[in-house]
Design a protein around this motif. Structure first.
Motif, PDB file in Angstrom:
ATOM      1  N   SER A 160      -8.323   6.302   2.419  1.00 29.50           N
ATOM      2  CA  SER A 160      -7.005   6.632   2.955  1.00 29.50           C
ATOM      3  C   SER A 160      -6.016   7.164   1.920  1.00 29.50           C
ATOM      4  O   SER A 160      -4.915   7.576   2.298  1.00 29.50           O
ATOM      5  CB  SER A 160      -6.395   5.377   3.609  1.00 29.50           C
ATOM      6  OG  SER A 160      -6.285   4.324   2.657  1.00 29.50           O
ATOM      7  N   GLU A 161      -6.371   7.171   0.636  1.00 31.75           N
ATOM      8  CA  GLU A 161      -5.419   7.606  -0.380  1.00 31.75           C
ATOM      9  C   GLU A 161      -5.036   9.066  -0.124  1.00 31.75           C
ATOM     10  O   GLU A 161      -5.894   9.958  -0.124  1.00 31.75           O
ATOM     11  CB  GLU A 161      -6.018   7.434  -1.769  1.00 31.75           C
ATOM     12  CG  GLU A 161      -5.019   7.551  -2.887  1.00 31.75           C
ATOM     13  CD  GLU A 161      -5.618   7.142  -4.228  1.00 31.75           C
ATOM     14  OE1 GLU A 161      -4.888   7.200  -5.229  1.00 31.75           O
ATOM     15  OE2 GLU A 161      -6.812   6.792  -4.266  1.00 31.75           O
ATOM     16  N   ASP A 220      -7.449  -1.650  -2.998  1.00 32.67           N
ATOM     17  CA  ASP A 220      -6.473  -2.717  -3.240  1.00 32.67           C
ATOM     18  C   ASP A 220      -6.533  -3.803  -2.169  1.00 32.67           C
ATOM     19  O   ASP A 220      -5.973  -4.889  -2.349  1.00 32.67           O
ATOM     20  CB  ASP A 220      -5.055  -2.148  -3.291  1.00 32.67           C
ATOM     21  CG  ASP A 220      -4.795  -1.343  -4.561  1.00 32.67           C
ATOM     22  OD1 ASP A 220      -5.691  -1.291  -5.423  1.00 32.67           O
ATOM     23  OD2 ASP A 220      -3.690  -0.772  -4.691  1.00 32.67           O
ATOM     24  N   LEU A 221      -7.201  -3.516  -1.053  1.00 30.26           N
ATOM     25  CA  LEU A 221      -7.271  -4.472   0.050  1.00 30.26           C
ATOM     26  C   LEU A 221      -8.545  -5.308   0.028  1.00 30.26           C
ATOM     27  O   LEU A 221      -8.816  -6.052   0.973  1.00 30.26           O
ATOM     28  CB  LEU A 221      -7.181  -3.726   1.390  1.00 30.26           C
ATOM     29  CG  LEU A 221      -5.845  -3.027   1.663  1.00 30.26           C
ATOM     30  CD1 LEU A 221      -5.949  -2.142   2.889  1.00 30.26           C
ATOM     31  CD2 LEU A 221      -4.741  -4.055   1.845  1.00 30.26           C
ATOM     32  N   MET A 239       0.821  -1.214   0.000  1.00 32.06           N
ATOM     33  CA  MET A 239       0.000   0.000   0.000  1.00 32.06           C
ATOM     34  C   MET A 239       0.864   1.277   0.000  1.00 32.06           C
ATOM     35  O   MET A 239       0.543   2.237  -0.656  1.00 32.06           O
ATOM     36  CB  MET A 239      -0.916   0.010   1.224  1.00 32.06           C
ATOM     37  CG  MET A 239      -1.979  -1.070   1.212  1.00 32.06           C
ATOM     38  SD  MET A 239      -3.177  -0.812  -0.095  1.00 32.06           S
ATOM     39  CE  MET A 239      -4.048   0.605   0.516  1.00 32.06           C
ATOM     40  N   THR A 240       1.972   1.256   0.784  1.00 29.70           N
ATOM     41  CA  THR A 240       2.843   2.423   0.876  1.00 29.70           C
ATOM     42  C   THR A 240       4.257   1.954   1.160  1.00 29.70           C
ATOM     43  O   THR A 240       4.525   1.394   2.231  1.00 29.70           O
ATOM     44  CB  THR A 240       2.402   3.371   2.013  1.00 29.70           C
ATOM     45  OG1 THR A 240       1.017   3.664   1.877  1.00 29.70           O
ATOM     46  CG2 THR A 240       3.197   4.660   1.980  1.00 29.70           C
ATOM     47  N   THR A 300      -2.480   6.339   2.969  1.00 24.66           N
ATOM     48  CA  THR A 300      -1.766   5.355   2.155  1.00 24.66           C
ATOM     49  C   THR A 300      -1.459   5.953   0.785  1.00 24.66           C
ATOM     50  O   THR A 300      -2.102   6.921   0.356  1.00 24.66           O
ATOM     51  CB  THR A 300      -2.589   4.071   1.967  1.00 24.66           C
ATOM     52  OG1 THR A 300      -3.827   4.407   1.311  1.00 24.66           O
ATOM     53  CG2 THR A 300      -2.892   3.405   3.287  1.00 24.66           C
ATOM     54  N   HIS A 301      -0.489   5.385   0.115  1.00 22.60           N
ATOM     55  CA  HIS A 301      -0.164   5.821  -1.236  1.00 22.60           C
ATOM     56  C   HIS A 301      -1.130   5.232  -2.240  1.00 22.60           C
ATOM     57  O   HIS A 301      -1.599   5.916  -3.152  1.00 22.60           O
ATOM     58  CB  HIS A 301       1.268   5.427  -1.580  1.00 22.60           C
ATOM     59  CG  HIS A 301       1.749   5.984  -2.892  1.00 22.60           C
ATOM     60  ND1 HIS A 301       1.567   5.323  -4.093  1.00 22.60           N
ATOM     61  CD2 HIS A 301       2.389   7.154  -3.189  1.00 22.60           C
ATOM     62  CE1 HIS A 301       2.074   6.058  -5.071  1.00 22.60           C
ATOM     63  NE2 HIS A 301       2.577   7.164  -4.557  1.00 22.60           N
ATOM     64  N   GLN A 302      -1.444   3.962  -2.076  1.00 22.17           N
ATOM     65  CA  GLN A 302      -2.376   3.280  -2.969  1.00 22.17           C
ATOM     66  C   GLN A 302      -3.802   3.391  -2.436  1.00 22.17           C
ATOM     67  O   GLN A 302      -4.009   3.585  -1.234  1.00 22.17           O
ATOM     68  CB  GLN A 302      -1.992   1.808  -3.108  1.00 22.17           C
ATOM     69  CG  GLN A 302      -0.606   1.568  -3.715  1.00 22.17           C
ATOM     70  CD  GLN A 302      -0.487   2.169  -5.094  1.00 22.17           C
ATOM     71  OE1 GLN A 302       0.264   3.124  -5.296  1.00 22.17           O
ATOM     72  NE2 GLN A 302      -1.235   1.637  -6.044  1.00 22.17           N
ATOM     73  N   PRO A 362      -7.419   2.279  -0.960  1.00 21.10           N
ATOM     74  CA  PRO A 362      -7.780   1.166  -0.077  1.00 21.10           C
ATOM     75  C   PRO A 362      -8.522   0.042  -0.782  1.00 21.10           C
ATOM     76  O   PRO A 362      -8.622  -1.063  -0.251  1.00 21.10           O
ATOM     77  CB  PRO A 362      -8.651   1.827   0.989  1.00 21.10           C
ATOM     78  CG  PRO A 362      -9.148   3.089   0.364  1.00 21.10           C
ATOM     79  CD  PRO A 362      -8.070   3.537  -0.570  1.00 21.10           C
ATOM     80  N   LYS A 371       0.685  -7.089   7.160  1.00 18.99           N
ATOM     81  CA  LYS A 371      -0.233  -6.864   8.269  1.00 18.99           C
ATOM     82  C   LYS A 371      -0.586  -8.152   8.993  1.00 18.99           C
ATOM     83  O   LYS A 371      -0.601  -8.214  10.220  1.00 18.99           O
ATOM     84  CB  LYS A 371      -1.508  -6.181   7.746  1.00 18.99           C
ATOM     85  CG  LYS A 371      -2.557  -5.913   8.821  1.00 18.99           C
ATOM     86  CD  LYS A 371      -2.073  -4.914   9.848  1.00 18.99           C
ATOM     87  CE  LYS A 371      -3.157  -4.607  10.878  1.00 18.99           C
ATOM     88  NZ  LYS A 371      -2.677  -3.696  11.935  1.00 18.99           N
TER      89      LYS A 371
END
Length: 357
Positions: free
Chosen positions: A280-281, A268-269, A1-2, A262-264, A266, A34
């Motif tokens: 969160s991006e 993606d999760l 994610m980051t 996060t950079h990517q 959420p 995680k």
């Protein structure tokens, strides 16, 4: 994610937005991610940059006066962890079998198929926390956030002999003291009273009551006891259903703001056990973060180290908090403006009267 490099870029952008008093907690940096090979934490994930890039990130933030905390889960590993042997490592229930815990879906609260176990406190302290504590110091991090230790207290009903809750408290305190000695600081979530005197920061501090039917008012006893002694942070502002109410709660209770960035994206999760980052991006949250930070910092920064001397209800859904040097903060949770002592407070607004002490 980051990645560690991306985290540095995100943090570097914040001072330019006016956010200049920062502490960073890096989650999911550890071996396997995680829900990877916990309770083992090291080495840092290669996908994020590995140990080398983690050290660079810690050094860079330290030079800028920013504390980097690493989140560490020694308490509740995922069932698929390569380090976990449930029969050997997990506590046992009244049936003397390893006791599983299941994660709930966020929307329906029904149990998912993702299974976790609670670790035997003495075992995890001796086998993982003690040998890894010195590793954190080598990276030059500013502290360790010990996930679950501030909000999870349990017994182990094994037969030889049972391990009581008071013994678990002793182990958690030993763990906090150890990482604090090695890195300089320790943090927990929620912050049960047994952690006081052993921590430097509380994350996700409680800002509401249970709202049970027989509860008529929410009294911030926790905050009255702690403000000025241990810094405490509210839950992430970008996870709130009503940011207006959340802002007022922080101001009323003296809680500092926090954000999950996060950079990517959420998304993606999806279909993973980790569901928490709802939005969160960082590119979408820079402006809201800066705006809320400015409001909270103007009010609460001068009150750091001051105690809360009084809290009371002035009108229905209108409250006042008074600090030791005389500052009064009035908040209005109503959908219309109110007038108190000749002062108008707008709907979902607040008013601050500076003290002179």
């Amino acid at each position: 994610m980051t990645t560690f490099e991306q985290a540095k870029k995100i943090v570097d952008r914040l001072p330019g937005l006016g956010v200049n008093r920062i502490e960073v907690t890096y989650d999911a940096w550890n071996d396997g991610g995680k829900y990877g090979n916990q309770p083992k934490q090291f080495p840092a994930q290669d996908e994020l940059g590995g140990n080398k890039e983690l050290k660079k990130l810690a050094d860079d933030l330290k030079q800028k006066g920013i504390a980097l905390y690493l989140n560490a889960n020694y308490v509740k590993p995922y069932e698929e962890s390569k380090e976990l042997n449930a029969k050997r490592d997990a506590i046992r229930g009244l049936n003397n079998e390893p006791m599983p815990l299941f994660r709930n879906f966020l929307d329906t609260k029904q149990m998912t198929g993702f299974k976790f176990y609670l670790m035997k406190p003495e075992h995890v302290y001796e086998q993982y926390i003690t040998p890894e504590a010195s590793e954190y110091a080598k990276f030059g991090v500013g502290g360790i956030h010990l996930e679950w230790m501030g909000e999870s207290l349990y017994s182990d009903h094994t037969d030889n002999p049972p391990f009581r809750r008071a013994q678990t408290i002793d182990v958690w305190r030993k763990s906090l003291d150890l990482v604090r000695k090695q890195t300089g600081a320790a943090a927990v979530d929620y912050g049960f009273a047994y952690t006081f005197g052993h921590i430097d920061r509380i994350d996700e501090a409680p800002l509401d009551s249970s709202r049970f039917v027989y509860t008529d008012e929410t009294v911030p006893f926790y905050q009255i006891a702690l403000h000025g002694l241990i810094p405490y942070y509210a839950e992430a502002s970008n996870h709130q259903d009503d940011p207006r109410v959340h802002l007022l709660r922080m101001l009323e209770y003296g809680a500092l703001p926090s954000y999950i960035l996060t950079h990517q994206p959420p998304s993606d999760l999806k279909r993973t056990p980790y569901q928490e980052p709802l939005g969160s991006e960082y590119t979408e949250w820079e402006k809201p973060v800066a705006e809320e930070y400015a409001k909270v910092a103007e009010v609460l920064a001068p009150l750091a180290g001051k105690t809360i001397e009084d809290h009371r209800s002035l009108l229905p859904r209108v409250y006042q908090t008074t600090y030791s040097e005389g500052t009064r903060i009035m908040v209005n949770y109503n959908r219309s403006s109110v007038t108190v002592d000749g002062q108008t407070i707008e709907a979902f607004g607040f008013r601050v009267t500076k003290g002179g002490g």
